[in-house]
Design a protein around this motif. Sequence first.
Motif, short mmCIF file in Angstrom:
data_model
loop_
_atom_site.label_atom_id
_atom_site.label_comp_id
_atom_site.label_asym_id
_atom_site.label_seq_id
_atom_site.Cartn_x
_atom_site.Cartn_y
_atom_site.Cartn_z
N GLY A 61 35.88 45.12 33.80
CA GLY A 61 35.27 45.41 35.42
C GLY A 61 36.02 46.63 35.18
N CYS A 62 35.80 47.31 36.50
CA CYS A 62 37.50 48.95 36.49
C CYS A 62 37.81 48.37 38.38
CB CYS A 62 36.38 50.02 37.79
SG CYS A 62 34.91 49.97 35.81
N GLY A 63 38.53 48.73 38.48
CA GLY A 63 39.31 48.54 39.79
C GLY A 63 39.87 47.31 40.29
N THR A 64 39.82 46.99 41.16
CA THR A 64 39.67 45.81 42.38
C THR A 64 38.88 43.90 41.33
OG1 THR A 64 40.38 46.16 43.75
CG2 THR A 64 39.56 44.51 43.79
N SER A 65 37.99 44.96 40.37
CA SER A 65 37.10 44.30 40.22
C SER A 65 37.85 44.07 38.68
CB SER A 65 35.92 44.17 39.87
OG SER A 65 35.21 44.13 41.00
N TYR A 66 38.47 44.52 37.75
CA TYR A 66 39.36 43.91 36.99
C TYR A 66 40.56 43.62 37.34
CZ TYR A 66 41.95 45.06 33.22
OH TYR A 66 43.33 44.82 31.81
N SER A 109 31.60 42.76 39.38
CA SER A 109 31.30 43.95 40.08
C SER A 109 31.13 43.64 41.15
CB SER A 109 30.57 45.29 38.89
OG SER A 109 30.20 46.24 39.92
N GLN A 110 31.71 44.20 42.34
CA GLN A 110 31.21 44.30 44.14
C GLN A 110 29.92 43.88 43.94
OE1 GLN A 110 30.64 44.29 47.06
NE2 GLN A 110 30.59 46.03 46.36
N SER A 111 29.96 45.71 43.80
CA SER A 111 28.06 46.43 43.80
C SER A 111 27.11 45.83 42.63
CB SER A 111 28.70 48.35 43.55
OG SER A 111 28.74 48.57 43.17
N ALA A 161 38.25 50.04 50.05
CA ALA A 161 39.31 49.38 49.32
C ALA A 161 38.77 47.74 49.88
CB ALA A 161 40.36 49.07 50.38
N SER A 162 38.13 46.82 48.46
CA SER A 162 38.17 46.33 48.43
C SER A 162 39.49 44.19 48.71
CB SER A 162 37.48 45.73 47.08
OG SER A 162 37.08 44.53 47.11
N THR A 163 38.74 44.25 49.93
CA THR A 163 39.80 42.84 49.92
C THR A 163 39.42 41.45 50.17
OG1 THR A 163 38.60 43.24 52.41
CG2 THR A 163 40.56 44.51 51.57
N SER A 168 36.86 36.67 46.59
CA SER A 168 36.18 35.70 46.34
C SER A 168 35.39 36.40 44.84
CB SER A 168 34.12 35.80 47.18
OG SER A 168 34.47 35.35 48.29
N GLN A 169 35.51 36.93 44.04
CA GLN A 169 35.83 37.30 42.98
C GLN A 169 36.37 36.35 41.97
OE1 GLN A 169 36.24 41.12 42.81
NE2 GLN A 169 34.16 41.44 42.44
N ILE A 170 37.57 36.12 42.23
CA ILE A 170 38.70 35.10 41.59
C ILE A 170 38.54 33.51 41.99
CG2 ILE A 170 40.92 34.41 41.71
CD1 ILE A 170 42.30 36.43 42.80
N LYS A 248 48.34 52.34 47.48
CA LYS A 248 47.55 53.78 46.79
C LYS A 248 46.66 54.67 46.91
CE LYS A 248 47.99 53.77 42.15
NZ LYS A 248 48.21 52.65 40.68
N GLU A 249 45.57 53.19 47.42
CA GLU A 249 44.29 53.56 47.37
C GLU A 249 44.12 54.27 48.93
OE1 GLU A 249 40.11 51.72 45.58
OE2 GLU A 249 42.40 50.30 46.48
N VAL A 250 44.51 53.92 49.82
CA VAL A 250 44.60 53.60 51.35
C VAL A 250 45.59 53.99 52.38
CG1 VAL A 250 42.71 51.91 52.04
CG2 VAL A 250 45.07 51.48 51.90
N SER A 367 31.03 52.88 45.70
CA SER A 367 30.73 53.16 44.45
C SER A 367 30.65 53.50 43.70
CB SER A 367 29.60 52.37 44.99
OG SER A 367 28.27 51.77 43.96
N VAL A 368 31.26 53.70 42.15
CA VAL A 368 31.20 55.14 41.95
C VAL A 368 30.26 54.99 40.58
CG1 VAL A 368 32.36 56.39 39.91
CG2 VAL A 368 33.21 55.26 42.10
N THR A 369 29.07 55.46 40.76
CA THR A 369 27.58 55.44 40.31
C THR A 369 26.91 56.69 39.52
OG1 THR A 369 26.20 55.93 42.11
CG2 THR A 369 26.74 53.79 41.83
C1 BG6 Z 1 35.57 52.03 42.63
C2 BG6 Z 1 35.98 51.19 44.03
O1 BG6 Z 1 36.91 52.66 41.92
O2 BG6 Z 1 34.92 50.94 42.21
C3 BG6 Z 1 37.08 50.12 43.79
O3 BG6 Z 1 36.46 52.52 45.32
C4 BG6 Z 1 36.36 49.22 42.74
O4 BG6 Z 1 37.20 49.76 45.46
C5 BG6 Z 1 35.54 49.80 41.86
O5 BG6 Z 1 37.39 48.13 42.61
C6 BG6 Z 1 34.74 49.03 41.15
O6 BG6 Z 1 34.46 48.21 41.91
P1 BG6 Z 1 32.86 47.47 42.16
O7 BG6 Z 1 32.30 47.13 42.98
O8 BG6 Z 1 32.64 47.46 40.36
O9 BG6 Z 1 33.54 45.85 41.78
#
Ligand code: BG6
Length: 371
Positions: A61-66, A109-111, A161-163, A168-170, A248-250, A367-369
């Motif tokens: 995963g990336c970011g919060t999902s990781y 991944s949230q998104s 910022a994912s909260t 829920s992922q955990i 850091k993020e917010v 969401s960084v696409t």
């Molecule tokens: C972006 C968001 O960098 O993607 C983060 O700004 C998020 O908040 C990260 O954690 C990963 O996103 P996703 O949708 O794959 O969980």
Amino acid sequence: NKGKYEHYMQKEIHEQPESLTTTMRGRLIRSGSSKPKTVLLGGLKDHLKTIRRSRRILVIGCGTSYNAALAARPILEELSGVPVTMEIASDLVDRQGPIYREDTAVFVSQSGETADTLQALEYALENGAMCVGITNTVGSAIARNTHCGVHINAGCEIGVASTKAYTSQIVVMAMLALAIGGDTISNQARRDAIIDGLYDLPNKVREVLKLDQEMKDLAQLLVAEQSLLVFGRGYNYATSLEGALKVKEVALMHSEGILAGEMKHGPLALVDENLPIVVIATRDSCFSKQQSVIQQLNARKGRLVVMCSKGDAASVSLGGSCRVIEVPQVEDCLQPVVNIVPLQLLAYHLTVLRGFNVDQPRNLAKSVTTQ
Ligand code: BG6
Ligand code: UD1
């Protein structure tokens, strides 16, 4: 619709008792006292055999999902008995790390649309791994392209910022650990305790949300700081990374999550009477080690804020020399769900007090696409 809240992030933090309830709805089974308590993840039931037989589970995963995946790693290892390795999606792709047909690759991944995670998925599919998705978005690219998976059903998340998706992922990954682990006599008591803990978790989160004002007061104290360190270990190493990421993020304040076991190998050099440090020291098998970390930081006059289990203030505060945040105690592997909440509240209040955009932080996207 923000309802009575000023910002989506605030609303999403406060709705976690409800989002966690929805995540677990229909998936926990506690039927009759004679039958074992169990979990049912509809999307995985036909694939559990394959997952159990895999030689390795990679969680990506990336970011919060990781960070959520990292929080669940210990319980996934404990209950599955399969080695679990962690991968930041971009790093796996950069290295072209080895992946085999005997691997199970779990994509968090949230998104469900993050480009880095999707690239890693493509790579794992090419290499023949069993690919499992954990996402909040039905119909997303990750949901469509994985072999099977679990929707976290946390409801739409709008704050960048994912909260609520994090908690829920955990919970979904703890349920995944229970599902892969299966019932054996030897782990029955542990499984029952986790399932009971899951049932009660929304109540505990409701309780910890009452710290809102206390965290606002703490934010007031820290508002002009340049930096904040967060020390954690074991189940709560991820909490330290995720707490620091929120700040850091917010709040646009430098913050670093540090594995407390690494303290002596570098970070200790930073400690002085000015730099604020949060130490997570709730009850689990690492508690006594964290007590000694607190002592060592205190000996260097560190400015400490200690997060501990209810009733432990006296045993962590070293004669009242540090500030204490008391949180309800839950089953050790679920404690990260409770412990992140005060840090989410702290990041939120810091941001408001510092006058920054809460829901759309500078330079970031939900969401960084793109690569
Ligand atoms: C972006 C968001 O960098 O993607 C983060 O700004 C998020 O908040 C990260 O954690 C990963 O996103 P996703 O949708 O794959 O969980
Ligand atoms: C499903 C229904 C839910 C219904 C329930 C009743 C959907 C989306 N969900 O939930 O509305 O109440 O049955 O039994 O219709 N999947 C992936 N990759 C992912 C995520 C999911 O392949 O990243 C697949 C799953 O393997 C499964 C399907 O999508 O085949 C739905 O997953 P999920 O919503 O988690 O399943 P249920 O909880 O059974």
